[in-house]
Motif scaffolding. Structure first.
Motif, mmCIF file in Angstrom:
data_model
loop_
_atom_site.group_PDB
_atom_site.id
_atom_site.type_symbol
_atom_site.label_atom_id
_atom_site.label_comp_id
_atom_site.label_asym_id
_atom_site.label_seq_id
_atom_site.Cartn_x
_atom_site.Cartn_y
_atom_site.Cartn_z
ATOM 1 N N THR A 179 -48.855 101.533 15.309
ATOM 2 C CA THR A 179 -48.562 100.156 15.186
ATOM 3 C C THR A 179 -49.538 99.781 13.196
ATOM 4 O OG1 THR A 179 -48.964 99.569 17.118
ATOM 5 C CG2 THR A 179 -48.954 98.278 16.048
ATOM 6 N N LEU A 180 -48.391 98.499 12.590
ATOM 7 C CA LEU A 180 -48.698 98.142 11.464
ATOM 8 C C LEU A 180 -49.197 96.682 11.752
ATOM 9 C CD1 LEU A 180 -47.713 101.357 10.913
ATOM 10 C CD2 LEU A 180 -47.732 100.414 8.450
ATOM 11 N N SER A 181 -49.602 96.313 11.833
ATOM 12 C CA SER A 181 -50.048 94.750 11.107
ATOM 13 C C SER A 181 -50.593 93.886 10.191
ATOM 14 C CB SER A 181 -50.786 94.513 12.587
ATOM 15 O OG SER A 181 -51.399 95.082 12.786
ATOM 16 N N GLY A 182 -50.111 92.754 9.951
ATOM 17 C CA GLY A 182 -51.486 92.240 8.558
ATOM 18 C C GLY A 182 -50.835 92.546 7.495
ATOM 19 N N HIS A 183 -51.362 92.168 6.398
ATOM 20 C CA HIS A 183 -50.447 92.399 4.524
ATOM 21 C C HIS A 183 -52.011 92.921 3.691
ATOM 22 C CE1 HIS A 183 -47.272 90.250 5.613
ATOM 23 N NE2 HIS A 183 -47.794 89.420 6.357
ATOM 24 N N ALA A 184 -51.751 92.940 2.865
ATOM 25 C CA ALA A 184 -52.692 94.213 2.266
ATOM 26 C C ALA A 184 -53.654 93.278 1.226
ATOM 27 C CB ALA A 184 -51.568 95.074 1.331
ATOM 28 N N ASP A 185 -52.789 92.043 0.884
ATOM 29 C CA ASP A 185 -53.028 90.969 -0.277
ATOM 30 C C ASP A 185 -53.735 91.728 -1.022
ATOM 31 O OD1 ASP A 185 -51.893 88.605 1.507
ATOM 32 O OD2 ASP A 185 -53.883 89.103 2.195
ATOM 33 N N PHE A 186 -52.847 92.675 -1.432
ATOM 34 C CA PHE A 186 -53.527 93.725 -2.211
ATOM 35 C C PHE A 186 -53.721 92.871 -4.061
ATOM 36 C CE2 PHE A 186 -52.636 96.615 -6.601
ATOM 37 C CZ PHE A 186 -54.072 97.286 -6.236
ATOM 38 N N ALA A 187 -51.726 92.477 -3.469
ATOM 39 C CA ALA A 187 -51.289 91.198 -4.774
ATOM 40 C C ALA A 187 -50.109 90.708 -4.689
ATOM 41 C CB ALA A 187 -50.651 92.520 -6.345
ATOM 42 N N LYS A 188 -49.822 89.921 -5.261
ATOM 43 C CA LYS A 188 -49.298 88.469 -5.076
ATOM 44 C C LYS A 188 -47.446 89.588 -4.156
ATOM 45 C CE LYS A 188 -46.729 87.812 -9.239
ATOM 46 N NZ LYS A 188 -45.547 86.525 -10.045
ATOM 47 N N LYS A 189 -47.016 88.160 -3.390
ATOM 48 C CA LYS A 189 -45.421 89.691 -2.817
ATOM 49 C C LYS A 189 -44.791 89.145 -3.949
ATOM 50 C CE LYS A 189 -42.381 87.623 0.924
ATOM 51 N NZ LYS A 189 -41.795 86.792 1.495
ATOM 52 N N GLY A 190 -44.140 90.608 -3.692
ATOM 53 C CA GLY A 190 -43.268 91.357 -4.431
ATOM 54 C C GLY A 190 -44.253 92.397 -5.672
ATOM 55 N N SER A 191 -45.518 92.240 -5.217
ATOM 56 C CA SER A 191 -46.007 93.492 -6.340
ATOM 57 C C SER A 191 -46.824 93.588 -5.871
ATOM 58 C CB SER A 191 -46.273 91.958 -7.977
ATOM 59 O OG SER A 191 -45.800 91.092 -8.519
ATOM 60 N N ASP A 192 -47.207 93.854 -4.493
ATOM 61 C CA ASP A 192 -47.964 94.115 -3.905
ATOM 62 C C ASP A 192 -47.471 95.962 -4.039
ATOM 63 O OD1 ASP A 192 -50.197 95.211 -1.684
ATOM 64 O OD2 ASP A 192 -50.321 93.426 -1.755
ATOM 65 N N ILE A 193 -48.098 96.352 -4.009
ATOM 66 C CA ILE A 193 -48.447 98.609 -4.362
ATOM 67 C C ILE A 193 -49.076 99.133 -2.945
ATOM 68 C CG2 ILE A 193 -47.949 98.437 -6.543
ATOM 69 C CD1 ILE A 193 -50.695 99.736 -6.885
ATOM 70 N N VAL A 194 -49.989 98.235 -2.167
ATOM 71 C CA VAL A 194 -50.536 98.545 -1.061
ATOM 72 C C VAL A 194 -49.607 98.592 -0.123
ATOM 73 C CG1 VAL A 194 -51.896 99.174 1.164
ATOM 74 C CG2 VAL A 194 -52.288 98.557 -2.010
#
Length: 111
Positions: free
Chosen positions: A18-33
């Motif tokens: 199961t995968l859940s959540g968002h990395a929040d490494f960068a803004k949407k569309g630029s998040d390499i994680v």
């Protein structure tokens, strides 16, 4: 943070993930994680379906970034070994991302 939970039904057999959540490494569309985790996990799911023909139980969607995949028990030993090899490859790739970006992804192994 992306939370990855790998559930085993024996020490060497992954039964589901199961995968859940968002990395929040960068803004949407630029998040390499997020992109890396998505590519690795969906690549594994697509490979299992295409290369083994195993009908996976898949749930996905929601605003929270969610994917759950359950591997059926009713497969031959040979096919199960192929599925496990693909899942092990997925896990190794996710662990590589976690080593580099551990602030944004956490992997939990339930053995």
């Amino acid at each position: 943070m992306i939370k990855v939970t790998i559930d085993y039904d024996s020490p060497e057999r992954i039964h589901s993930f199961t995968l859940s959540g968002h990395a929040d490494f960068a803004k949407k569309g630029s998040d390499i994680v997020c992109a890396g985790v998505s590519a690795v996990s969906f690549g594994a799911v697509n490979s299992i379906i295409s290369l083994t023909g195993v009908p996976l139980e898949i749930e996905q969607g929601g605003e929270g970034g969610y994917l759950r995949c359950v591997i059926p028990d009713e497969t031959s030993q040979d096919t199960q070994e192929k599925v496990q090899l693909l899942l092990d490859g997925m896990l190794i790739s996710l662990q590589t991302i976690e080593r580099e970006y551990g602030k944004y992804i956490k992997i939990i192994l339930n053995k």
